[in-house]
Scaffold this motif. Structure first.
Motif: not given
Lengths: 471, 100, 580
Positions: A135-141
């Motif tokens: 979830a965190v990484l998707s938001l980062f992208f």
């Protein structure tokens, strides 16, 4: 009986469909694919509420107790409610603002969607961590590629560094749990957690606190919030504020309140103090903001602080109030950000001092704007009120001084009313004389979110009944 | 039987020549040949040790190393071919272009 | 069943957005009429047979949060009063708000009436608070009804901001009370009031006191009410004289045993008298008729507070009732003056020299009522208010009577100075409510003697009453001398001297200055936070530059790579040799 796995399955199908759609050049609109996935998930969720959910557990690696298990813990349902429903409303906003690399964006969107739902139903800590990171990484992208051109690079990297630190400490918490209970299974840990020596519990609490203070966020680890929220595209901001911050609340409830309550109660004055400090400090900072999006970002922190205080009170009132605030705030902050994006689309700026008098041109938008601001202020009849009441009841019963948090509520009234007045009331500028009101579909989206707010406000029992369900 | 120390000495000399060659060659093939010299120095070391200690394990390791050297040479030549196609030369000065 | 009283107004709120403008007036007034009928019916049904109805709102843990309404003589009487005045105001609105956006106005008014009715019927403090906040919110929306202009928009914001301070204090009191006594029910709380520890009791009483003085516009919160006059006049009539502001006094009366137990009687009394003086003096300086009436409202609310503080709850309620009648009458007259003659400025009205016609007699009734002159109802109300006065209280009250009569008749004499010309037309929607209210003001005094049926009331007709009437008449005479005979300059300077130190502008400036300095403080804190955030940004950027720097190692030079490998090999061997 709805299989919990079906949510992941739907998202997976959606991702595959998106990829196939791009490579085979089918002319299907990406939004329709995502919309059908989300719609299916919503239907599944509500059927699950009626018929019950079925858990799944598959052993993957027995030596480190990694199993793919999805099961409802006592707090899953309210969180699932927001994780399933809010992105549905946000999809319309995403459709309006994301025009480039749509496939990639929607892949990340579905990835975030699936991960967020799955975090709340994971029963194995390693699995939970995987979804958390996803979830965190998707938001980062999403922030890094589709955010505001000038500020997205710095904002996304700062966001990444902070949240990765919080993930690191969360992993440390999980490892500590494993070494003292021998299992990564949530249920097992819950049963054995009382046996963890109190010194270790304090260490776990400190690590968990770092995670939660970064995630929600609270003072003093909030530095990533203003830039990340303002640089992200509106759909990203809403995912951040409505859902990711609630992951922090979830972690505190599940790993703090349920597993190490004795350590939490020992540190309780300190915890509540952090919450109160955040409320008062941030309300003062928010008063100085002229940028509407930034204002709402800061104000979001105040509610996270109230949620934090509610959970730290370790009382039924406090935790119930926190859950209510979590659900209610998700919807309300989504409304606020959607509305500020609408204003931005029409006036070209988020700066409140450059707007004014827009109510005369946009009555529907103004209605929803005033409605949302009244909702976030905690007007009774709308969802924030009962949550705030319960949180303060819980906090007061353990620490009477916590009523000073109400000073923050008074201060926040000022900037909320100022936001309404600067944007909607007064004389309209000549440059804005040709603005149009929100469209039918926009109204539908706002109406759906508002309906939840009113429903939860008048019948908070509906949300409270979702707490404690384990099947 | 040649004394072990002579063999080791030769091995060290060959190693030094090989290292000097690798460091000073601009030509990709030159580097390869120098690397082969290094490998052979190591091989010599193993064989000598095996001979003086009258054990076969040294020699078997030497065989394995020999096979590895061949494989590595193949891979390297393959990369040099790809490189030469892109830069029409075997001089490694243009390798900068390919840094990620 | 009592909740049925509020249902018609709720339905009106839900229906009005879907109908045309003209129908919205009909829907809301019919709903108000139904509420009136139901209130009256229930009043007789439950007369002297109080009942409480409760419903569970939600459950947390094992605690049920219930909402309860009470049907007692007092609450149902208040319901009758609220729905009656609301009906008259809605009828008058059809005259005053003719050319304004109808649906928004009537739906916001209906929402207000719904909340106000719910408030007076509540037995659960939680439910009371819900409606308390809702009346505050609707007041905000209605004051800022003409949001296109700066003045109403600011006035609405100021009103909600100041009353919210009281609301939050009320909220805090709720929290303390519930945690201490485990109940929100007013009846239970009052029964158990001695069970609350003294420190907690003081806190609760202080918090509730802040709540009531902010809602009822006493010092130091009164400025919002004066500015609230920017709203439409029917709004001023309903909210800001008859009902909403009276809610504070109503809460005071309901919770009076708690205040007495906490020893707050003297505090309430002092605030009441101080505010009354302040209001009377400031009214002398005002030329805007509605603002004069606003100050008069503040003073009247103080009277209610004073009556309550002297343990005469009945006196407070009867005065509330009387005040609702004559104050809305006066606001209707003011509104009619505006529509017919175009101004609220009493001096402009005087200089227009037009015939005020049928408005004159109701105006005399209204302004005399402010002064408490017999034979009008308010004279009887004053008997109720002053029943339990000590000598000191009475003396102060005499002075107040003089000042009150002075400012009210100043307004009357100036605004209704000599006028000639054609009589103004009688629009039925304005005429009928004014006549009805005038009639009640004349005849209603007799109700004082029957009022103990609603709530126990002390009243005394003694020498003091006579003296206070004389004091009022003195005020009337002085006003006549100063303002009717056009001796303006000296009069104005005299009243200016009296109020120059306590000028509302002074206190208002203090509040504005406080707001301004808070804003500066907030901006400073905002910069602190920005610097804090940028600190972390720099941390992040530091990482990036570190990364970029170490990027230099990857320069694509094969020879350098090999050299590095060999160097590393040498180091490892050296370390191994040294340490092993």
């Amino acid at each position: 009986m709805i299989y919990l796995f079906s949510f992941l399955l739907m998202a997976l199908i959606g991702v595959i469909a998106l990829i196939v759609n791009t490579f085979l050049k089918c002319r299907l609109s990406e939004e329709k694919i995502v919309a059908s996935v989300i719609l299916a998930s919503v239907v599944l969720f509500f059927s699950g509420l009626v018929f019950g959910f079925k858990s799944i557990s598959v052993q993957l690696v027995s030596s480190i107790d990694f199993s793919f298990s999805l099961q409802l813990n006592g707090f899953s349902l309210p969180f699932m409610l927001i994780a399933v429903v809010v992105p549905a409303a946000v999809l319309w906003t995403a459709h309006k603002e994301i025009k480039q690399n749509k496939t990639l964006f929607y892949i990340f969107y579905l990835l975030a969607y699936a991960s967020l739902i799955s975090v709340f139903i994971s029963y194995n800590l390693i699995l939970l961590f995987i979804f958390w990171e996803a979830a965190v990484l998707s938001l980062f992208f999403i922030i890094a590629f589709w955010g505001d051109q000038k500020t997205r690079k710095g904002a996304s990297i700062k966001f990444l560094v902070f949240t990765q630190l919080s993930s690191l400490t969360l992993l440390a918490v999980f490892i500590l749990f494993f070494s003292y209970t021998g299992s990564f299974n949530l249920g097992v840990i819950q049963q054995l957690s009382a046996l963890i020596p109190i010194g270790i519990q304090y260490i776990i609490l400190s690590l968990l606190l770092v995670t939660v203070l970064i995630k929600m966020p609270l003072f003093p680890l909030h530095a990533w919030l203003p830039d990340a929220y303002t640089s992200a595209p509106t759909s990203g901001t809403i995912l951040l504020s409505s859902l990711l911050s609630k992951m922090g609340g979830f972690a505190l409830i599940i790993f703090g309140f349920e597993m190490i309550p004795s350590a939490m109660s020992g540190a309780q004055p300190f915890l509540i103090a952090i919450g109160l400090l955040t409320v008062i400090y941030i309300s003062i900072v928010a008063t100085a903001q002229r940028d509407l999006k930034r204002l709402f970002s800061y104000s979001s922190m105040i509610y996270m602080a109230l949620i934090f205080i509610g959970i730290s009170s370790l009382t039924t009132f406090g935790v119930d109030g926190a859950v209510l605030l979590i659900v209610s705030h998700s919807f309300i902050i989504a409304l606020l950000f959607i509305l500020s994006a609408e204003l931005y689309d029409r006036t070209g700026t988020y700066d409140m001092s450059k707007m004014g008098g827009l109510a005369s041109k946009m009555p529907v938008l103004s209605f929803f704007f005033v409605f949302s601001v009244l909702a976030v202020m905690g007007v009774p009849g709308l969802s924030n009120f009962v949550g705030e009441l319960l949180v303060f009841l819980g906090a007061y019963s353990v620490l009477p001084i916590s009523l000073i948090g109400l000073i923050g509520v008074i201060i926040s009234t000022n900037y909320y009313l100022k936001a309404i007045k600067s944007t909607l009331f007064g004389q309209i500028r000549a440059t804005f004389s040709k603005l149009g009101d929100v469209s039918r579909l926009d109204t539908l989206q706002l109406l759906l979110l508002s309906a939840f707010v009113v429903l939860a406000g008048v019948l908070p029992g509906l949300i409270l009944s979702l707490v404690g369900a384990t099947i | 039987m040649v004394p072990l120390s002579y063999i080791l000495f030769l091995s060290v000399v060959l190693f030094a020549i090989g290292v000097y060659g690798v460091l000073s060659r601009k030509n990709g093939f030159g580097m390869l040949i120098s690397a082969e010299i290094i490998i052979n120095a190591a091989l010599l070391n193993f064989v000598g040790a095996s001979a003086s200690l009258s054990s076969l394990s040294g020699a078997s390791y030497a065989l394995i190393i020999l096979v590895m050297a061949v494989l590595e040479a193949v891979v390297f030549v393959g990369m040099l071919i790809a490189y030469s196609k892109k830069t029409s030369s075997v001089l490694l000065s243009k390798l900068r272009r390919f840094r990620g | 069943m009592i909740y049925l009283i509020v249902i018609p107004m709720l339905l009106a709120v839900l229906l009005i957005p879907f109908v045309s403008g003209k129908k919205s007036f009909l829907i809301s007034s019919v709903a108000a009429a139904i509420s009136l009928a139901l209130s009256s019916f229930f009043f007789f049904e439950y007369f002297n047979r109080p009942a409480i109805e409760s419903v569970t709102w939600f459950t947390s843990g094992s605690i049920k949060f219930t909402l309860s309404m009470s049907a007692s003589n007092l609450t149902l009487f208040m319901a009758i009063l609220v729905s009656f005045i609301s009906l008259l105001v809605l009828v008058f609105s059809n005259f005053y708000m003719r050319d304004e956006p109808q649906r928004r106005y009537y739906s916001e008014m209906s929402l207000f009436i719904f909340s106000m009715l719910g408030l007076v019927l509540s037995n659960s403090l939680l439910l009371f608070y819900v409606f308390w906040e809702l009346v505050g919110v609707t007041s905000y929306l209605l004051i800022g009804f003409w949001y296109g202009r700066e003045a109403p928009a600011s006035a609405g914001k100021k009103a909600l901001l100041l009353t919210r301070i009281g609301d939050i204090a009320f909220f805090a009191a709720l929290v303390v009370l519930f945690v201490t006594l485990r109940t929100f029910s007013i009846s239970t709380i009052l029964a158990d009031v001695s069970a609350i520890g003294p420190a907690t009791l003081s806190i609760v009483a202080s918090l509730l006191f802040i709540a009531v003085i902010s809602k009822s516009a006493q010092f130091p919160f009164y400025t919002w009410l004066v500015d609230a006059m920017e709203g439409p006049t029917p709004v001023s009539a309903l909210l800001h004289s008859a009902t909403m502001v009276a809610a504070g006094a109503f809460l005071l009366v309901l919770m009076l045993p708690l205040f007495i137990e906490a020893g707050f009687g003297i505090v309430i009394l002092s605030f009441g008298f101080f505010t009354a003086f302040l209001a009377a003096l400031l009214a002398l300086k005002e030329v805007h008729l509605k603002r004069i009436l606003a100050y008069s409202t503040i003073e009247s609310l103080s009277f209610m507070f004073i009556a309550a503080a002297t343990a005469n709850a009945g006196g407070a309620i009867f005065y509330l009732f009387t005040h609702a009648i004559f104050k809305s009458l006066l606001f209707f007259i003011a509104g009619a003056l505006m529509v017919l003659f175009g101004s609220y400025d009493i001096y402009k009205l005087k200089s227009s020299k037009k015939n005020k016609g049928w408005l004159f007699v109701p105006a005399i009734i209204g302004f005399s009522s402010i002064a408490g002159l017999p034979p009008f109802m308010s004279f009887f109300a004053h008997l109720g208010v002053s029943a339990n006065f000590t000598l000191a209280d009475s003396l102060i009250f005499l002075l107040l009577s003089f000042l009150t009569a002075l400012f009210s008749f100043r307004a009357l004499f100036v605004a209704f100075g000599k006028g000639s010309g054609p009589r103004p037309i009688k629009n039925m929607y304005a005429y009928i409510p004014i006549i009805i209210l005038s009639a009640i003001s004349i005849l209603g005094g007799v109700l004082l003697f029957y009022f103990s049926g609603v709530i126990l009331i002390n009243y005394s007709f003694d020498a003091f009453s006579v003296i206070s009437v004389i004091a009022s008449l003195l005020g009337v005479y002085v006003a006549f001398e100063l303002f009717s005979r056009s001796r303006l300059p000296s009069a104005v300077s005299r009243s200016k001297a009296a109020s120059v130190n306590l000028s509302k502008y002074g206190w208002d400036k203090i509040i504005t200055a406080f707001g301004g300095s808070f804003m500066l403080f907030a901006v400073w804190i905002g910069r602190v936070d920005d610097a804090f955030i940028r600190l972390f940004s720099r941390l992040g950027e530091g990482f990036i530059s570190l990364a970029s720097a170490s990027r230099a190692i990857e320069n694509g030079d094969a020879t350098a790579y090999v050299a590095a490998v060999l160097l590393g090999l040498v180091i490892i061997i050296a370390v191994a040799v040294v340490f092993v």
